[in-house]
Write a protein that holds these residues in place. Sequence first.
Motif, mmCIF file in Angstrom:
data_model
loop_
_atom_site.group_PDB
_atom_site.id
_atom_site.type_symbol
_atom_site.label_atom_id
_atom_site.label_comp_id
_atom_site.label_asym_id
_atom_site.label_seq_id
_atom_site.Cartn_x
_atom_site.Cartn_y
_atom_site.Cartn_z
ATOM 1 N N GLN A 1 34.241 58.086 33.632
ATOM 2 C CA GLN A 1 34.408 57.165 34.769
ATOM 3 C C GLN A 1 34.980 56.081 34.536
ATOM 4 N N PRO A 2 35.940 55.243 35.138
ATOM 5 C CA PRO A 2 36.437 54.029 34.880
ATOM 6 C C PRO A 2 35.206 52.934 35.415
ATOM 7 N N VAL A 3 34.935 51.836 34.892
ATOM 8 C CA VAL A 3 33.912 51.043 35.133
ATOM 9 C C VAL A 3 34.080 50.725 36.577
ATOM 10 N N HIS A 4 35.138 50.413 37.225
ATOM 11 C CA HIS A 4 35.084 49.956 38.440
ATOM 12 C C HIS A 4 34.302 50.954 39.403
ATOM 13 N N ARG A 5 34.536 52.004 38.874
ATOM 14 C CA ARG A 5 33.810 53.083 39.997
ATOM 15 C C ARG A 5 32.298 53.061 39.719
ATOM 16 N N LEU A 6 31.720 52.822 38.419
ATOM 17 C CA LEU A 6 30.436 52.661 38.098
ATOM 18 C C LEU A 6 29.876 51.484 38.958
ATOM 19 N N LEU A 7 30.686 50.355 39.211
ATOM 20 C CA LEU A 7 30.349 49.223 39.851
ATOM 21 C C LEU A 7 30.372 49.259 41.353
ATOM 22 N N GLY A 8 30.603 50.461 41.695
ATOM 23 C CA GLY A 8 30.297 50.782 43.394
ATOM 24 C C GLY A 8 31.583 51.453 43.758
ATOM 25 N N GLY A 9 32.911 51.346 43.105
ATOM 26 C CA GLY A 9 33.916 51.881 43.773
ATOM 27 C C GLY A 9 34.927 50.775 44.002
ATOM 28 N N PRO A 10 36.139 51.091 43.702
ATOM 29 C CA PRO A 10 37.118 50.346 43.868
ATOM 30 C C PRO A 10 37.642 49.870 45.297
ATOM 31 N N HIS A 11 37.717 48.773 45.714
ATOM 32 C CA HIS A 11 38.146 48.052 47.118
ATOM 33 C C HIS A 11 39.796 48.350 47.204
ATOM 34 N N ARG A 12 40.287 48.284 45.996
ATOM 35 C CA ARG A 12 41.658 48.204 45.971
ATOM 36 C C ARG A 12 42.337 48.990 44.515
ATOM 37 N N THR A 13 43.399 49.341 44.357
ATOM 38 C CA THR A 13 44.112 49.997 43.375
ATOM 39 C C THR A 13 44.814 49.210 42.410
ATOM 40 N N ALA A 14 45.229 47.908 42.988
ATOM 41 C CA ALA A 14 45.921 47.020 42.356
ATOM 42 C C ALA A 14 45.882 45.589 42.891
ATOM 43 N N ILE A 15 46.076 44.794 42.124
ATOM 44 C CA ILE A 15 45.583 43.303 42.486
ATOM 45 C C ILE A 15 46.675 42.459 41.997
ATOM 46 N N ARG A 16 46.952 41.429 42.845
ATOM 47 C CA ARG A 16 48.240 40.314 42.646
ATOM 48 C C ARG A 16 47.885 39.567 41.348
ATOM 49 N N ALA A 17 48.774 39.426 40.742
ATOM 50 C CA ALA A 17 48.713 38.853 39.388
ATOM 51 C C ALA A 17 49.500 37.398 39.368
ATOM 52 N N TYR A 18 48.546 36.254 38.716
ATOM 53 C CA TYR A 18 49.418 35.214 38.785
ATOM 54 C C TYR A 18 49.702 34.943 37.160
ATOM 55 N N ALA A 19 50.912 34.715 36.825
ATOM 56 C CA ALA A 19 51.356 34.209 35.442
ATOM 57 C C ALA A 19 50.525 32.785 35.065
ATOM 58 N N SER A 20 50.099 33.039 33.891
ATOM 59 C CA SER A 20 49.142 31.725 33.503
ATOM 60 C C SER A 20 49.644 31.258 32.103
ATOM 61 N N THR A 21 50.125 30.074 31.982
ATOM 62 C CA THR A 21 50.721 29.392 30.723
ATOM 63 C C THR A 21 50.491 28.002 30.694
ATOM 64 N N LEU A 22 50.816 27.297 29.676
ATOM 65 C CA LEU A 22 50.665 25.995 29.472
ATOM 66 C C LEU A 22 51.784 25.239 30.192
ATOM 67 N N MET A 23 51.409 24.114 30.445
ATOM 68 C CA MET A 23 52.563 23.285 31.244
ATOM 69 C C MET A 23 53.269 22.786 30.122
ATOM 70 N N PRO A 24 54.756 22.878 30.276
ATOM 71 C CA PRO A 24 55.558 22.105 29.425
ATOM 72 C C PRO A 24 55.591 20.692 29.409
ATOM 73 N N GLU A 25 56.198 20.216 28.226
ATOM 74 C CA GLU A 25 56.184 18.684 28.304
ATOM 75 C C GLU A 25 57.033 17.948 29.252
ATOM 76 N N THR A 26 58.217 18.589 29.919
ATOM 77 C CA THR A 26 59.133 17.694 30.586
ATOM 78 C C THR A 26 59.387 18.425 32.021
ATOM 79 N N PRO A 27 59.906 17.679 32.901
ATOM 80 C CA PRO A 27 60.296 18.557 34.254
ATOM 81 C C PRO A 27 61.392 19.570 33.881
ATOM 82 N N GLU A 28 62.356 19.184 32.836
ATOM 83 C CA GLU A 28 63.241 20.260 32.857
ATOM 84 C C GLU A 28 62.660 21.748 32.129
#
Length: 374
Positions: free
Chosen positions: A120-147
Amino acid sequence: MKITDVEAIILRQPEMDVSKADGSQDALLIRIQTDEGITGIGEVDSLPPVIKAIVDAPPSHAIASGLRHLLIGENPLEIDRLWHKLYRGSIYYGRQGPAIHAISGIDIALWDIKGKALGQPVHRLLGGPHRTAIRAYASTLMPETPEETREAVSGLAGRGFAAIKLGWGPFGRDADLDVALVRAAREAAGDEIDLMFDIGLGWPNADHAIRQVRRFEEYRPYWVEEPFWPDETAAYRKLADAVETRIACGEEDATRWGFDLLMERTGVDVIQPDVTRAGGISELARIAQLADLRGVAMVPHSWSTGIIKAASLHVIGAMPNATFLEYCVQETALNQLLTVERFPVVNGMVELPEKPGLGVEIDEEVVRRYAVPA
C-alpha cells in the motif's frame, strides 16, 4: 521481519557553492535493510556528516546511543514504538536539532518498508487520501535584480506553475530593493499566479518587518515567510498581529511539542514543518492534527530531492486540509535525478504516488556517482 542494517549515506556534488542557502547540493540518504529483502529509503535535509555520526555512533549509555544500534533486530513495522525508542535513546544529546533530523529520515524509511510489506502507498496507511493531487508551488532562490526576477518568474509560469515562491538571496540587504524585487515578480506573474516571499531570516526587527509587509501588500503576496530567526517568537507575534498578509515560519522547528509552542507563541498563519527534520512522517501527521485544532495552515517545507517530495506528498494527501506542495525547482543533480520518478507538474498540480511505500525508486548510478566514501 527484522531490521538487519541501517545505512547513512552522504551524497554531495563535487562543486559546492556554500554561499547560497541551497540544501539541494548535498543530501543524506537513509537505507534500512530487513531479513525479508525489503529495503526502506529515507532522507535527512540537514548537515549530512553530523547525521551520519548520529546514526553510526556506538552506544554510550541507556539514553545516549547511536540510532543504528537501537534498531538492529527490531521489527520495522512497529513504527510508533520505534520512534519513541529512538527519541528516548537519544534524549541525552537530542530532543531537538540533528538527533530529531536523524530520527526523521529513519521514520520515513520505516514507513517505506511498511507500505512495501503491505502493498500500500503510505498515504493509505495514514488513513486514506483526501485528494489524489495537490497544487504545487515552484520554490527557488530570489535572483539578485528585478530584471532577473522577471525572467525567473516568467520561466516558471511558462512551465505551468500557478504559484511561485522566491526566497533568500538579496532579501534584507536594502528595504527599497526588497520592494523592487517583489514588484518585479508581480509584474511578471500577472494577476492569476500566487506569489510567496521567503525573507530568509533577513529583517532586523518587527517594526521594520511591519513596514515592509505593508509596502508589499499592493503586490498581493500569498504569504511572507521567515523574516526573523526561529527563536524570535515575540517578533513573529507582533508582525502577525499587525498585518493582513499571512506570515509563515517553522522549517527549522521539530516535534509536536515544538510546533505546539511555536503556534502558541507566534500566532503565525502558516507553519512549515519539514518531514526530514521535524520527526518524520509520523510526527508530521501529529503536527498536522495540532495545526487543524488551532486553525493554522500547514504547508510542509520540502527542498532537496525526490524522496522529500514523495514523503511530503503522502502526508499532504492524508491531511483533511491541505493547500500546497513546496516543489523545489533547483537544477542540481540530486534534486533532479536521485529518484527515478520526476513528479511532473500538470496544470499546476502534482499527483500523489500510488506505488507501495513511498512509491519511489532510487537511481543507484546517481548514488554511486555522488556518494562520499565512508
